[in-house]
Design an enzyme around this catalytic site. Structure first.
Site, PDB file in Angstrom:
ATOM      1  N   LYS A  66      11.735   1.506   4.775  1.00 51.87           N
ATOM      2  CA  LYS A  66      13.070   1.450   5.044  1.00 51.87           C
ATOM      3  C   LYS A  66      13.638   2.815   5.254  1.00 51.87           C
ATOM      4  O   LYS A  66      14.741   2.861   5.884  1.00 51.87           O
ATOM      5  CB  LYS A  66      13.720   0.735   3.896  1.00 51.87           C
ATOM      6  CG  LYS A  66      13.227  -0.897   3.925  1.00 51.87           C
ATOM      7  CD  LYS A  66      13.622  -1.531   5.173  1.00 51.87           C
ATOM      8  CE  LYS A  66      13.348  -3.192   5.252  1.00 51.87           C
ATOM      9  NZ  LYS A  66      13.862  -3.711   6.469  1.00 51.87           N
TER      10      LYS A  66
ATOM     11  N   ALA B 199       9.804   3.233   1.187  1.00 56.63           N
ATOM     12  CA  ALA B 199       9.234   4.390   2.405  1.00 56.63           C
ATOM     13  C   ALA B 199       9.553   3.704   3.650  1.00 56.63           C
ATOM     14  O   ALA B 199       9.991   4.506   4.661  1.00 56.63           O
ATOM     15  CB  ALA B 199       7.713   4.711   2.063  1.00 56.63           C
TER      16      ALA B 199
ATOM     17  N   ASP C   2       3.339 -10.539  17.611  1.00 52.40           N
ATOM     18  CA  ASP C   2       3.186 -10.416  16.374  1.00 52.40           C
ATOM     19  C   ASP C   2       3.603  -8.827  15.915  1.00 52.40           C
ATOM     20  O   ASP C   2       3.020  -8.212  16.425  1.00 52.40           O
ATOM     21  CB  ASP C   2       1.600 -10.704  15.885  1.00 52.40           C
ATOM     22  CG  ASP C   2       1.324 -10.534  14.508  1.00 52.40           C
ATOM     23  OD1 ASP C   2       2.439 -10.581  13.663  1.00 52.40           O
ATOM     24  OD2 ASP C   2       0.211 -10.882  14.170  1.00 52.40           O
TER      25      ASP C   2
ATOM     26  N   TYR D 278       7.475  -0.191   0.200  1.00 57.77           N
ATOM     27  CA  TYR D 278       8.758  -0.840   0.972  1.00 57.77           C
ATOM     28  C   TYR D 278       9.775   0.013   1.174  1.00 57.77           C
ATOM     29  O   TYR D 278      10.471   0.125   2.349  1.00 57.77           O
ATOM     30  CB  TYR D 278       9.179  -1.928   0.188  1.00 57.77           C
ATOM     31  CG  TYR D 278      10.250  -3.085   0.862  1.00 57.77           C
ATOM     32  CD1 TYR D 278      10.118  -3.737   2.083  1.00 57.77           C
ATOM     33  CD2 TYR D 278      11.716  -2.877   0.217  1.00 57.77           C
ATOM     34  CE1 TYR D 278      11.159  -4.219   2.613  1.00 57.77           C
ATOM     35  CE2 TYR D 278      12.841  -3.594   0.879  1.00 57.77           C
ATOM     36  CZ  TYR D 278      12.456  -4.320   1.860  1.00 57.77           C
ATOM     37  OH  TYR D 278      13.700  -4.992   2.625  1.00 57.77           O
TER      38      TYR D 278
END
Length: 229
Positions: free
Chosen positions: A148, A146, A54, A144
């Site tokens: 990436k 940040a 996971d 998101y």
């Protein structure tokens, strides 16, 4: 024929890449969240092998993978799985930040660490599928973006560190792609969804195949793909 490990093969870009490489006769290892999803991937891509771990739990990845057979050599590790929770910085709570950072940054780093011996043995390529949000942070996607931006930094450091081992590292920045994540994002912002205005997952898969096929005398460090002309 090469050996490739793909995350996110259940849908979107990851599924398109798995289909393309399977049609080429490549040897696929597919990472799934659990055994149920792993079984579904094996049915969908006959002949593939699967691993169950996971990405939302990066501290448990090494232990989970240590109980399973791993490839001895890898021609590529393709980090395609990702998660997104939209929201203004004023509205995102720590759990949302931690969830995106875990799946989008920390787990790719840990998975790469665990598989570096196999990548060095080839030597292979590490491909990070980033996002346009990894180059420009739009409003409502601060968390998101940040994650990436951090993923790009991870790739840059890894590229410099693994050069002496012959492992090449590429970051791919697709623009808007017609995927379930894109549809959910447009719904969250109340925007109309027009699939024809976006990149097809198969187009991004073709670009990734080009990265894998690039001659050994060079590295495609970064590649940006935009919809339309």
């Amino acid at each position: 024929m090469g050996v490739h490990l793909i995350t996110g093969a259940g849908s979107g870009i990851g599924a398109a890449v798995a289909r393309l490489l399977a049609e080429r006769g490549e040897d696929l290892w597919l990472l799934a969240r659990d055994e149920t999803r792993a079984g579904a991937l094996r049915s969908r891509f006959p002949g593939s092998r699967t691993l169950a771990a996971d990405l939302a739990e990066p501290t448990e990845l090494a232990a989970a993978l240590g109980k399973q057979e791993l490839p001895e050599r890898l021609d590529s590790l393709l980090h395609i799985a990702g998660t997104l929770e939209p929201g203004a910085v004023a509205d995102l709570d720590p759990a949302a930040w931690q969830g995106m950072l875990a799946v989008n940054v920390v787990s790719p780093a840990e998975l790469t660490r665990v598989l570096l011996p196999a990548l060095r043995a080839a030597p292979g390529r590490v491909v990070f599928v980033n996002s346009g949000a990894g180059l420009h942070a739009p409003p409502g996607l601060g968390g998101y973006a940040a994650s990436k931006f951090a993923l790009r930094a991870l790739a840059e450091s890894l590229r410099a560190e693994e050069y002496r081992h012959g492992v090449r590292v590429t970051t791919v920045f697709p623009g808007e792609v017609d995927t379930p994540m894109q549809a959910r994002l447009h719904g969250a912002f109340g925007l109309p969804y027009e699939p024809g205005a976006f990149l097809a997952p198969e187009s991004v898969a073709a670009a990734l195949a080009g990265v894998l096929d690039f001659p050994a005398d060079g590295t495609l460090s970064e590649l940006t793909i935009r919809p339309g002309c």
